[in-house]
Scaffold this active site. Structure first.
Site, mmCIF file in Angstrom:
data_model
loop_
_atom_site.group_PDB
_atom_site.id
_atom_site.type_symbol
_atom_site.label_atom_id
_atom_site.label_comp_id
_atom_site.label_asym_id
_atom_site.label_seq_id
_atom_site.Cartn_x
_atom_site.Cartn_y
_atom_site.Cartn_z
ATOM 1 N N ASN A 1 0.553 6.225 3.592
ATOM 2 C CA ASN A 1 0.757 4.934 4.249
ATOM 3 C C ASN A 1 2.223 4.625 4.511
ATOM 4 O OD1 ASN A 1 0.287 4.819 1.264
ATOM 5 N ND2 ASN A 1 1.265 2.832 1.510
ATOM 6 N N GLN B 1 -5.419 5.315 5.998
ATOM 7 C CA GLN B 1 -4.450 5.377 7.108
ATOM 8 C C GLN B 1 -4.830 6.443 8.136
ATOM 9 O OE1 GLN B 1 -1.872 3.406 7.754
ATOM 10 N NE2 GLN B 1 -1.905 2.211 5.872
ATOM 11 N N SER C 1 -10.620 1.366 5.209
ATOM 12 C CA SER C 1 -10.435 -0.080 5.226
ATOM 13 C C SER C 1 -10.418 -0.544 6.678
ATOM 14 C CB SER C 1 -9.107 -0.427 4.547
ATOM 15 O OG SER C 1 -8.830 -1.790 4.733
ATOM 16 N N ALA C 2 -11.274 -1.514 7.010
ATOM 17 C CA ALA C 2 -11.484 -1.880 8.418
ATOM 18 C C ALA C 2 -10.239 -2.467 9.095
ATOM 19 C CB ALA C 2 -12.648 -2.856 8.528
ATOM 20 N N HIS C 3 -9.395 -3.174 8.326
ATOM 21 C CA HIS C 3 -8.274 -3.847 9.002
ATOM 22 C C HIS C 3 -7.168 -2.868 9.421
ATOM 23 C CE1 HIS C 3 -5.064 -4.337 5.765
ATOM 24 N NE2 HIS C 3 -6.090 -4.024 4.996
ATOM 25 N N THR D 1 -23.338 -10.348 -1.937
ATOM 26 C CA THR D 1 -23.913 -10.619 -0.622
ATOM 27 C C THR D 1 -23.087 -9.949 0.471
ATOM 28 O OG1 THR D 1 -24.800 -12.712 -1.401
ATOM 29 C CG2 THR D 1 -24.568 -12.463 0.982
ATOM 30 N N CYS E 1 11.231 -5.301 -5.605
ATOM 31 C CA CYS E 1 12.300 -5.888 -6.402
ATOM 32 C C CYS E 1 11.803 -6.085 -7.828
ATOM 33 C CB CYS E 1 12.699 -7.230 -5.797
ATOM 34 S SG CYS E 1 14.205 -7.862 -6.492
#
Ligand code: PLP
Length: 379
Positions: free
Chosen positions: A149, A179, A199-201, A237, A325
């Site tokens: 990624n 990715q 991952s769909a997004h 659900t 950080c």
């Protein structure tokens, strides 16, 4: 002013077709798909159709697809579920996303080294597998990401599978392909692994929808139990709208990949070549031949990425760098450290990631703003 978005690896805009596909499941077909009435069956049918479409793109059977709540959950389920089922040791390379790395580390697993591009060291992997066996232990799962990624490096999962099958025939092989979906035909990856996470997004679907492929049926214990949804694999659900939209986005991504790949690659090359021409002291972190088309990662001498990102943000250019950080001190990314990039170089890292909405204008503006920002910070 419009935003110049060069952070598609963090999240890519939803495809309009995916947005349109999800809307009816909020206010029209809103029944709980686990119900027994006809209205519920309508929602269930939508999930079944989505599962068929996803399976076709992934090169697996529909009953091998488990819908989860995100990529992190899919990765966690693969590793935690494998350890819960068969005990033993989990193993992964040092450059994995934290969704894998942290689970392996917390379980006391084995972390394997990588080469200068971030690909798992296959000899190191073989030795680590042999060492566990020699110690009378057993490896329950090996997890190796298909595409990194941060730096975009592609790993040949077929090659990894050959090593794992030879040195630990009983171990499960999981790949975090979160990715990969935009850039690789996953039909070439899935047959080599037992488990695969998406991952769909990251491919134009909504946030909050993950996929875990379990090839050959249930391989690991479920992470979330309760109502027994997803054939007892993942309770809760169903996110019907999200699942339907994820399938729509994945099918479109797959259909457009052959055209998108060269288009985005040309834009990426122009962006990186432009930075190399405009600025001194810019290093391409990984050779382009090792990377997916949408990934540009550079280390820029004489600046700190945090300061650069701040200036870019003020100019509405969205990019990222993977430094964290910790206790007031900037720590360079674990990925770059594992690849052997020195701390000084890594502190000037910049990840620019392109995707399906990236245009020539984005590249032009990105180049102008980044070059000016670096010159300003160096002064
Ligand atoms: N794995 C990789 C390689 C990722 O890039 C990401 C997201 O950044 C994840 C896992 C986690 O996915 P999600 O955001 O759906 O939890």
């Amino acid at each position: 002013m419009s935003v110049t978005y060069l952070d598609h690896a963090a999240s890519t805009p939803m495809r309009p077709e995916a947005v349109a596909a999800m809307l009816p499941f909020y206010d029209q077909v809103y029944a709980n798909p686990s119900g027994s009435h006809r209205f519920a069956r309508q929602a269930r049918k939508a999930i079944d159709e989505a599962r068929d479409r996803v399976a076709e793109v992934l090169g697996c059977r529909p009953n091998e697809v488990v819908f989860t709540g995100c990529g992190t959950e899919s990765d966690n389920m693969a590793i935690t579920g494998a350890l819960a089922r068969s005990g033993g040791v989990a193993m992964c390379p040092a450059v994995e996303h934290h969704a894998v790395l942290e689970v392996v580390e917390r379980s006391g697993g084995v972390i394997v080294g990588v080469d200068g591009s971030g690909r798992v060291d296959l000899d190191g992997l073989a030795s680590a597998l042999d060492a566990v066996a020699a110690d009378s232990g057993h490896v329950s799962i090996v997890s190796v990401m298909a595409v990194n990624n941060e730096v975009g490096t592609v790993t040949d999962i077929a090659e990894v599978a050959r090593v794992v099958r030879r040195h630990a025939p009983d171990a499960l092989l999981h790949t975090d392909a979160v990715q990969a979906a935009s850039w690789l035909d996953l039909r070439d990856v899935t047959p080599h692994v037992d488990l695969l996470a998406l991952s769909a997004h990251k491919f134009g679907g909504p946030k909050g929808v993950g996929i875990l492929v379990e090839r050959g049926g249930p391989k690991v214990d479920p992470l979330i139990v309760g109502g027994g949804q997803e054939r007892e694999r993942r309770s809760g659900t169903h996110n019907v709208a999200g699942i339907v939209a994820a399938a729509e986005a994945l099918v479109l991504t797959d259909a457009e990949r052959a055209d998108e790949q060269p288009r985005v690659e040309a834009l990426r090359n122009r962006l990186v070549d432009g930075l190399l021409a405009e600025l001194d002291g810019v290093i391409e972190t990984v050779p382009r031949a090792d990377k997916v088309a949408g990934s540009a990662h550079v280390c820029i001498a004489g600046i700190e990425s945090e300061a650069l990102l701040f200036v870019l943000d003020e100019a509405d250019v969205c990019a990222s760098a993977a430094s964290a950080c910790a206790s007031g001190a900037m720590e360079p990314s674990h990925v770059l450290a594992a690849m052997g990039v020195s701390r000084d170089v890594a502190l000037g890292s910049l990840r620019l990631s392109l995707g399906h909405t990236t245009t020539d204008a984005d590249v032009d503006r990105g180049l102008d703003v980044i070059s000016a920002a670096v010159r300003r910070l160096r002064r």
